[in-house]
Design a protein around this motif. Structure first.
Motif, PDB file in Angstrom:
ATOM      1  N   PHE A   6       0.878  -1.169   0.000  1.00 51.98           N
ATOM      2  CA  PHE A   6       0.000   0.000   0.000  1.00 51.98           C
ATOM      3  C   PHE A   6       0.915   1.219   0.000  1.00 51.98           C
ATOM      4  N   GLU A   7       0.851   2.017  -1.071  1.00 50.12           N
ATOM      5  CA  GLU A   7       1.693   3.203  -1.195  1.00 50.12           C
ATOM      6  C   GLU A   7       0.841   4.452  -1.001  1.00 50.12           C
ATOM      7  N   TYR A   8       1.401   5.403  -0.279  1.00 47.16           N
ATOM      8  CA  TYR A   8       0.675   6.635   0.003  1.00 47.16           C
ATOM      9  C   TYR A   8       1.643   7.805   0.054  1.00 47.16           C
ATOM     10  N   GLU A  33      -7.625  -6.799  -7.315  1.00 46.50           N
ATOM     11  CA  GLU A  33      -8.774  -6.000  -7.756  1.00 46.50           C
ATOM     12  C   GLU A  33      -9.737  -5.745  -6.590  1.00 46.50           C
ATOM     13  N   TYR A  34      -9.954  -6.763  -5.769  1.00 47.00           N
ATOM     14  CA  TYR A  34     -10.834  -6.620  -4.603  1.00 47.00           C
ATOM     15  C   TYR A  34     -10.235  -5.633  -3.599  1.00 47.00           C
ATOM     16  N   VAL A  35      -8.955  -5.756  -3.333  1.00 48.46           N
ATOM     17  CA  VAL A  35      -8.272  -4.866  -2.393  1.00 48.46           C
ATOM     18  C   VAL A  35      -8.322  -3.431  -2.905  1.00 48.46           C
ATOM     19  N   THR A  36      -8.019  -3.250  -4.174  1.00 46.42           N
ATOM     20  CA  THR A  36      -8.043  -1.911  -4.773  1.00 46.42           C
ATOM     21  C   THR A  36      -9.427  -1.294  -4.657  1.00 46.42           C
ATOM     22  N   GLN A  37     -10.451  -2.048  -4.998  1.00 49.28           N
ATOM     23  CA  GLN A  37     -11.816  -1.526  -4.937  1.00 49.28           C
ATOM     24  C   GLN A  37     -12.221  -1.192  -3.503  1.00 49.28           C
ATOM     25  N   SER A  38     -11.821  -2.006  -2.543  1.00 47.51           N
ATOM     26  CA  SER A  38     -12.120  -1.727  -1.135  1.00 47.51           C
ATOM     27  C   SER A  38     -11.490  -0.420  -0.687  1.00 47.51           C
ATOM     28  N   ILE A  39     -10.285  -0.179  -1.118  1.00 45.98           N
ATOM     29  CA  ILE A  39      -9.601   1.067  -0.761  1.00 45.98           C
ATOM     30  C   ILE A  39     -10.276   2.251  -1.450  1.00 45.98           C
ATOM     31  N   TRP A  74      -4.929  14.905   6.087  1.00 44.18           N
ATOM     32  CA  TRP A  74      -5.194  13.763   5.227  1.00 44.18           C
ATOM     33  C   TRP A  74      -3.964  13.391   4.406  1.00 44.18           C
ATOM     34  N   TYR A  75      -3.856  12.102   4.131  1.00 44.03           N
ATOM     35  CA  TYR A  75      -2.820  11.584   3.245  1.00 44.03           C
ATOM     36  C   TYR A  75      -3.500  11.138   1.954  1.00 44.03           C
ATOM     37  N   GLU A  76      -2.704  10.941   0.922  1.00 49.24           N
ATOM     38  CA  GLU A  76      -3.233  10.596  -0.388  1.00 49.24           C
ATOM     39  C   GLU A  76      -2.858   9.160  -0.751  1.00 49.24           C
ATOM     40  N   PHE A  77      -3.826   8.412  -1.218  1.00 48.00           N
ATOM     41  CA  PHE A  77      -3.581   7.055  -1.710  1.00 48.00           C
ATOM     42  C   PHE A  77      -2.835   7.153  -3.037  1.00 48.00           C
ATOM     43  N   ALA A  78      -1.779   6.353  -3.201  1.00 52.66           N
ATOM     44  CA  ALA A  78      -0.993   6.401  -4.439  1.00 52.66           C
ATOM     45  C   ALA A  78      -1.155   5.141  -5.272  1.00 52.66           C
ATOM     46  N   ASN A  79      -0.994   3.966  -4.654  1.00 51.11           N
ATOM     47  CA  ASN A  79      -0.993   2.736  -5.445  1.00 51.11           C
ATOM     48  C   ASN A  79      -1.115   1.520  -4.540  1.00 51.11           C
ATOM     49  N   ILE A  80      -1.537   0.441  -5.135  1.00 49.97           N
ATOM     50  CA  ILE A  80      -1.566  -0.863  -4.461  1.00 49.97           C
ATOM     51  C   ILE A  80      -0.968  -1.858  -5.438  1.00 49.97           C
ATOM     52  N   SER A  81      -0.115  -2.753  -4.954  1.00 57.13           N
ATOM     53  CA  SER A  81       0.520  -3.716  -5.857  1.00 57.13           C
ATOM     54  C   SER A  81       0.893  -4.989  -5.108  1.00 57.13           C
ATOM     55  N   CYS A  87       6.604  -8.854   4.746  1.00 60.89           N
ATOM     56  CA  CYS A  87       5.545  -7.962   5.198  1.00 60.89           C
ATOM     57  C   CYS A  87       5.632  -7.722   6.697  1.00 60.89           C
ATOM     58  N   ASN A  88       4.889  -6.700   7.138  1.00 62.46           N
ATOM     59  CA  ASN A  88       4.783  -6.465   8.572  1.00 62.46           C
ATOM     60  C   ASN A  88       3.764  -7.439   9.149  1.00 62.46           C
ATOM     61  N   SER A  89       3.422  -7.305  10.390  1.00 64.68           N
ATOM     62  CA  SER A  89       2.555  -8.278  11.056  1.00 64.68           C
ATOM     63  C   SER A  89       1.080  -8.131  10.702  1.00 64.68           C
ATOM     64  N   GLN A  90       0.705  -7.050  10.064  1.00 65.72           N
ATOM     65  CA  GLN A  90      -0.691  -6.785   9.744  1.00 65.72           C
ATOM     66  C   GLN A  90      -1.105  -7.489   8.452  1.00 65.72           C
ATOM     67  N   THR A  91      -2.330  -8.007   8.412  1.00 67.38           N
ATOM     68  CA  THR A  91      -2.823  -8.625   7.183  1.00 67.38           C
ATOM     69  C   THR A  91      -3.683  -7.620   6.424  1.00 67.38           C
ATOM     70  N   ILE A  92      -3.799  -7.838   5.140  1.00 62.18           N
ATOM     71  CA  ILE A  92      -4.638  -6.973   4.317  1.00 62.18           C
ATOM     72  C   ILE A  92      -6.105  -7.106   4.719  1.00 62.18           C
ATOM     73  N   ASP A  93      -6.502  -8.289   5.188  1.00 64.37           N
ATOM     74  CA  ASP A  93      -7.876  -8.498   5.673  1.00 64.37           C
ATOM     75  C   ASP A  93      -8.176  -7.571   6.852  1.00 64.37           C
ATOM     76  N   GLU A  94      -7.247  -7.483   7.807  1.00 65.24           N
ATOM     77  CA  GLU A  94      -7.425  -6.609   8.967  1.00 65.24           C
ATOM     78  C   GLU A  94      -7.512  -5.147   8.536  1.00 65.24           C
ATOM     79  N   PHE A  95      -6.676  -4.783   7.598  1.00 59.54           N
ATOM     80  CA  PHE A  95      -6.673  -3.406   7.104  1.00 59.54           C
ATOM     81  C   PHE A  95      -8.009  -3.057   6.455  1.00 59.54           C
ATOM     82  N   ILE A  96      -8.510  -3.916   5.601  1.00 61.48           N
ATOM     83  CA  ILE A  96      -9.790  -3.648   4.921  1.00 61.48           C
ATOM     84  C   ILE A  96     -10.920  -3.533   5.935  1.00 61.48           C
ATOM     85  N   LYS A  97     -10.934  -4.389   6.934  1.00 61.12           N
ATOM     86  CA  LYS A  97     -11.968  -4.289   7.971  1.00 61.12           C
ATOM     87  C   LYS A  97     -11.893  -2.953   8.694  1.00 61.12           C
TER      88      LYS A  97
END
Length: 101
Positions: A6-8, A33-39, A74-81, A87-97
């Motif tokens: 997740f780039e910002y 695609e799902y992660v991008t759309q959620s963001i 506020w910060y700006e979303f730049a990209n997801i790839s 990775c760090n200890s956080q999962t993308i599932d936790e982030f989306i929630k």
């Protein structure tokens, strides 16, 4: 296992930019695609997010220096790839929630 980057960025009142990224694990193999759309669905005006609400670390200059008159929080979303980086200890599932609250 592929991780997700997740780039910002932050633009100050003079349009200087600071960049950051967080690498999330993706144990459930969520499609990019799902992660991008959620963001995108949860951004403010299609570009912005509050890093405190999203659990994104603020840049160090926000912790020590006062904001200018026209600076914002506020910060700006730049990209997801996808990535194979560690990775760090956080999962993308936790982030989306968290961002959907």
């Amino acid at each position: 296992m592929a991780s997700i980057i997740f780039e910002y960025l932050y633009r100050d009142e003079d349009n200087y930019k600071s960049y950051g990224e967080i690498i999330f694990s993706n144990p459930n193999h969520l499609p990019i695609e799902y992660v991008t759309q959620s963001i995108l669905t949860n951004l403010i005006e299609g570009s912005w997010f509050d890093p405190d609400k999203w659990g994104i670390p603020r840049f160090s200059f926000h912790q020590h220096n006062p904001f200018g008159i026209h600076d914002h929080l506020w910060y700006e979303f730049a990209n997801i790839s996808l990535s194979n980086e560690k990775c760090n200890s956080q999962t993308i599932d936790e982030f989306i929630k968290r961002i959907e609250l």
